[in-house]
Motif scaffolding. Structure first.
Motif, PDB file in Angstrom:
ATOM      1  N   ASP A   1       0.832  -1.209   0.000  1.00 30.43           N
ATOM      2  CA  ASP A   1       0.000   0.000   0.000  1.00 30.43           C
ATOM      3  C   ASP A   1       0.866   1.258   0.000  1.00 30.43           C
ATOM      4  OD1 ASP A   1      -2.325  -1.458  -0.051  1.00 30.43           O
ATOM      5  OD2 ASP A   1      -2.684  -1.324   2.115  1.00 30.43           O
ATOM      6  N   GLN A   2       1.949   1.243   0.782  1.00 31.52           N
ATOM      7  CA  GLN A   2       2.850   2.399   0.821  1.00 31.52           C
ATOM      8  C   GLN A   2       3.527   2.606  -0.528  1.00 31.52           C
ATOM      9  OE1 GLN A   2       5.251   1.203   4.183  1.00 31.52           O
ATOM     10  NE2 GLN A   2       4.215   2.625   5.560  1.00 31.52           N
ATOM     11  N   LEU A   3       3.986   1.521  -1.143  1.00 27.77           N
ATOM     12  CA  LEU A   3       4.631   1.632  -2.450  1.00 27.77           C
ATOM     13  C   LEU A   3       3.652   2.165  -3.494  1.00 27.77           C
ATOM     14  CD1 LEU A   3       6.749  -1.645  -2.569  1.00 27.77           C
ATOM     15  CD2 LEU A   3       7.623   0.693  -2.470  1.00 27.77           C
ATOM     16  N   SER A   4       2.426   1.689  -3.436  1.00 26.90           N
ATOM     17  CA  SER A   4       1.408   2.159  -4.383  1.00 26.90           C
ATOM     18  C   SER A   4       1.149   3.651  -4.208  1.00 26.90           C
ATOM     19  CB  SER A   4       0.119   1.368  -4.188  1.00 26.90           C
ATOM     20  OG  SER A   4      -0.889   1.828  -5.062  1.00 26.90           O
ATOM     21  N   GLU A   5       1.057   4.092  -2.954  1.00 28.47           N
ATOM     22  CA  GLU A   5       0.838   5.516  -2.678  1.00 28.47           C
ATOM     23  C   GLU A   5       1.996   6.363  -3.184  1.00 28.47           C
ATOM     24  OE1 GLU A   5       0.224   8.539   1.146  1.00 28.47           O
ATOM     25  OE2 GLU A   5       0.680   6.415   1.467  1.00 28.47           O
ATOM     26  N   LEU A   6       3.215   5.908  -2.945  1.00 25.27           N
ATOM     27  CA  LEU A   6       4.390   6.664  -3.362  1.00 25.27           C
ATOM     28  C   LEU A   6       4.529   6.683  -4.890  1.00 25.27           C
ATOM     29  CD1 LEU A   6       6.895   5.430  -0.626  1.00 25.27           C
ATOM     30  CD2 LEU A   6       5.813   7.684  -0.773  1.00 25.27           C
ATOM     31  N   ARG A   7       4.185   5.578  -5.531  1.00 26.74           N
ATOM     32  CA  ARG A   7       4.202   5.550  -6.999  1.00 26.74           C
ATOM     33  C   ARG A   7       3.246   6.591  -7.577  1.00 26.74           C
ATOM     34  NH1 ARG A   7       4.604  -0.280  -6.633  1.00 26.74           N
ATOM     35  NH2 ARG A   7       6.596  -0.980  -7.505  1.00 26.74           N
ATOM     36  N   GLN A   8       2.049   6.638  -7.001  1.00 28.81           N
ATOM     37  CA  GLN A   8       1.045   7.584  -7.487  1.00 28.81           C
ATOM     38  C   GLN A   8       1.489   9.021  -7.263  1.00 28.81           C
ATOM     39  OE1 GLN A   8      -2.852   6.909  -5.854  1.00 28.81           O
ATOM     40  NE2 GLN A   8      -3.844   8.387  -7.190  1.00 28.81           N
ATOM     41  N   LEU A   9       2.106   9.280  -6.099  1.00 31.71           N
ATOM     42  CA  LEU A   9       2.580  10.623  -5.782  1.00 31.71           C
ATOM     43  C   LEU A   9       3.701  11.037  -6.735  1.00 31.71           C
ATOM     44  CD1 LEU A   9       2.463  13.115  -3.971  1.00 31.71           C
ATOM     45  CD2 LEU A   9       3.976  11.921  -2.350  1.00 31.71           C
ATOM     46  N   ALA A  10       4.635  10.138  -7.006  1.00 26.80           N
ATOM     47  CA  ALA A  10       5.731  10.439  -7.933  1.00 26.80           C
ATOM     48  C   ALA A  10       5.188  10.742  -9.331  1.00 26.80           C
ATOM     49  CB  ALA A  10       6.709   9.266  -7.993  1.00 26.80           C
ATOM     50  N   GLU A  11       4.191   9.962  -9.754  1.00 34.62           N
ATOM     51  CA  GLU A  11       3.596  10.179 -11.078  1.00 34.62           C
ATOM     52  C   GLU A  11       2.877  11.521 -11.135  1.00 34.62           C
ATOM     53  OE1 GLU A  11       0.438   7.961 -14.087  1.00 34.62           O
ATOM     54  OE2 GLU A  11       1.370   6.841 -12.452  1.00 34.62           O
ATOM     55  N   THR A  12       2.165  11.852 -10.060  1.00 31.12           N
ATOM     56  CA  THR A  12       1.446  13.127 -10.003  1.00 31.12           C
ATOM     57  C   THR A  12       2.418  14.302 -10.057  1.00 31.12           C
ATOM     58  OG1 THR A  12      -0.369  12.156  -8.729  1.00 31.12           O
ATOM     59  CG2 THR A  12      -0.137  14.552  -8.640  1.00 31.12           C
ATOM     60  N   LYS A  13       3.519  14.182  -9.315  1.00 30.97           N
ATOM     61  CA  LYS A  13       4.511  15.262  -9.248  1.00 30.97           C
ATOM     62  C   LYS A  13       5.478  15.220 -10.439  1.00 30.97           C
ATOM     63  CE  LYS A  13       3.544  17.079  -5.143  1.00 30.97           C
ATOM     64  NZ  LYS A  13       3.284  18.526  -4.906  1.00 30.97           N
ATOM     65  N   GLN A  14       5.406  14.122 -11.228  1.00 31.96           N
ATOM     66  CA  GLN A  14       6.335  13.909 -12.346  1.00 31.96           C
ATOM     67  C   GLN A  14       7.783  13.996 -11.883  1.00 31.96           C
ATOM     68  OE1 GLN A  14       4.709  16.793 -15.305  1.00 31.96           O
ATOM     69  NE2 GLN A  14       4.114  14.973 -16.468  1.00 31.96           N
ATOM     70  N   LEU A  15       8.037  13.308 -10.778  1.00 30.78           N
ATOM     71  CA  LEU A  15       9.375  13.269 -10.198  1.00 30.78           C
ATOM     72  C   LEU A  15       9.873  11.830 -10.149  1.00 30.78           C
ATOM     73  CD1 LEU A  15       9.035  15.687  -7.140  1.00 30.78           C
ATOM     74  CD2 LEU A  15      10.474  16.056  -9.143  1.00 30.78           C
ATOM     75  N   GLY A  16      11.137  11.651 -10.440  1.00 35.96           N
ATOM     76  CA  GLY A  16      11.733  10.340 -10.325  1.00 35.96           C
ATOM     77  C   GLY A  16      11.950   9.951  -8.879  1.00 35.96           C
ATOM     78  N   ALA A  17      11.891   8.653  -8.619  1.00 31.17           N
ATOM     79  CA  ALA A  17      12.182   8.109  -7.298  1.00 31.17           C
ATOM     80  C   ALA A  17      12.741   6.706  -7.491  1.00 31.17           C
ATOM     81  CB  ALA A  17      10.935   8.070  -6.426  1.00 31.17           C
ATOM     82  N   VAL A  18      13.690   6.339  -6.649  1.00 28.49           N
ATOM     83  CA  VAL A  18      14.262   4.990  -6.703  1.00 28.49           C
ATOM     84  C   VAL A  18      14.211   4.391  -5.306  1.00 28.49           C
ATOM     85  CG1 VAL A  18      16.306   3.589  -7.166  1.00 28.49           C
ATOM     86  CG2 VAL A  18      15.820   5.573  -8.609  1.00 28.49           C
ATOM     87  N   ILE A  19      13.550   3.251  -5.192  1.00 33.59           N
ATOM     88  CA  ILE A  19      13.562   2.476  -3.952  1.00 33.59           C
ATOM     89  C   ILE A  19      14.202   1.139  -4.284  1.00 33.59           C
ATOM     90  CG2 ILE A  19      12.187   1.371  -2.153  1.00 33.59           C
ATOM     91  CD1 ILE A  19      10.076   3.539  -2.556  1.00 33.59           C
ATOM     92  N   ALA A  20      15.303   0.828  -3.627  1.00 31.72           N
ATOM     93  CA  ALA A  20      16.057  -0.388  -3.950  1.00 31.72           C
ATOM     94  C   ALA A  20      16.250  -1.239  -2.703  1.00 31.72           C
ATOM     95  CB  ALA A  20      17.409  -0.028  -4.552  1.00 31.72           C
ATOM     96  N   PRO A  21      15.769  -2.471  -2.714  1.00 32.08           N
ATOM     97  CA  PRO A  21      16.023  -3.361  -1.579  1.00 32.08           C
ATOM     98  C   PRO A  21      17.512  -3.586  -1.338  1.00 32.08           C
ATOM     99  CG  PRO A  21      14.301  -4.255  -2.978  1.00 32.08           C
ATOM    100  CD  PRO A  21      14.899  -3.088  -3.719  1.00 32.08           C
ATOM    101  N   ASN A  22      18.306  -3.454  -2.397  1.00 36.81           N
ATOM    102  CA  ASN A  22      19.749  -3.660  -2.253  1.00 36.81           C
ATOM    103  C   ASN A  22      20.469  -2.825  -3.313  1.00 36.81           C
ATOM    104  OD1 ASN A  22      22.427  -4.800  -2.111  1.00 36.81           O
ATOM    105  ND2 ASN A  22      21.522  -6.589  -1.128  1.00 36.81           N
ATOM    106  N   PHE A  23      21.465  -2.053  -2.881  1.00 36.06           N
ATOM    107  CA  PHE A  23      22.209  -1.204  -3.808  1.00 36.06           C
ATOM    108  C   PHE A  23      23.502  -1.857  -4.293  1.00 36.06           C
ATOM    109  CE2 PHE A  23      19.743   2.508  -2.168  1.00 36.06           C
ATOM    110  CZ  PHE A  23      19.335   2.997  -3.400  1.00 36.06           C
ATOM    111  N   ALA A  24      23.805  -3.067  -3.842  1.00 42.84           N
ATOM    112  CA  ALA A  24      24.999  -3.761  -4.325  1.00 42.84           C
ATOM    113  C   ALA A  24      24.697  -4.354  -5.693  1.00 42.84           C
ATOM    114  CB  ALA A  24      25.416  -4.852  -3.347  1.00 42.84           C
TER     115      ALA A  24
END
Length: 266
Positions: free
Chosen positions: A106-129
């Motif tokens: 639910d949180q990911l869905s909300e953040l996806r929608q917010l990023a799309e609305t704001k037309q801003l990039g966002a990266v959430i990565a379980p692991n950066f290696a």
């Protein structure tokens, strides 16, 4: 070329302090401010163990993002604060790069929608290696041929979530290729509850938490007369920094939320 201006949340943490050292050495990134639970108004260079950097520390994330001009938020905190910080960043026109795991669907869905609305990039990565990302992709490929699989992830004993975000992401990728089915004997019974690990779509995930570990995972596939093990080990937190830098650079070219570093790799 202008440098990418970054706010770092969690600068005193093991990952956050490593991110500061990475920014200090990098020619394309600069530190604008930090968000921390303590040290309001102090400078990074005044805190023992942190690099000699003049950026100011804020304890109020909202005030920080309203007062500081920044391109990117690098958040390496906890699931609770990571979600709040990501949402605040998007609301304030700042692109989040988040290494915190444990977000709900639910949180990911909300953040996806917010990023799309704001037309801003966002990266959430379980692991950066990068090696861990390849391990996950190799596991997805292998599951087409080896549908019986178990995941063992091992982390330091201060990690808050279990299973790790990397293990959960690996299981999700395997799920895309593998038909759900129960593994083991049909009459299998745990004589001690939890002995077989968590059940995800019929596959098992086991979490180990011990001092001395950093971040480790092996995905074990079983077939007739053979096994296949795909394994990745991070022995030092600097192993994550090339991925953090990649995400901080690439997020400037995005206008949607991307979940998983693999989407930024060639």
């Amino acid at each position: 070329m202008n440098k990418i201006s970054c706010i770092v949340a969690g600068p005193r943490g093991k990952m956050g302090s490593e991110a500061l050292r990475m920014i200090e050495k990098d020619d394309t990134l600069e530190l604008a401010a930090c968000i921390d639970r303590k040290h309001e108004g102090e400078r990074v260079q005044d805190i023992d163990g942190l690099p000699s950097m003049g950026a100011i520390i804020y304890t109020d994330a909202e005030i920080c993002m309203q007062e500081v001009e920044a391109d990117v938020l690098i958040d390496l905190t906890t699931p609770e604060y990571g979600y709040k910080h990501t949402k605040l960043a998007l609301e304030n026109g700042i692109r989040p790069v988040v290494g915190t795991t444990g977000f709900s669907d639910d949180q990911l869905s909300e953040l996806r929608q917010l990023a799309e609305t704001k037309q801003l990039g966002a990266v959430i990565a379980p692991n950066f290696a990068v090696g861990a990302v390849l391990m996950m992709q190799f596991s997805k490929w292998a599951s087409k041929h080896f549908p019986d699989v178990e995941i063992i992830e091992k982390h330091h004993d201060q990690k808050l979530d279990a299973p790790s975000g990397t293990a959960a992401k690996t299981a999700q990728l395997i799920q895309e290729e593998r038909e759900e089915h129960k593994q083991g004997h049909e009459n299998e019974k745990e004589t001690i509850e939890g002995a077989r690990g968590a059940n995800y779509d019929g596959m098992r995930i086991h979490s180990v938490r011990l001092p001395g570990l950093v971040a480790h995972q092996e995905v074990i596939f079983g077939g007739l007369g053979q096994t296949l093990t795909i394994k990745h080990d991070s022995y030092h937190r600097e192993s994550f920094m090339s991925g953090v830098k990649l995400a901080a650079t690439e997020v400037m070219n995005l206008d949607v939320l991307v979940y998983g570093l693999e989407h930024l790799l060639d």
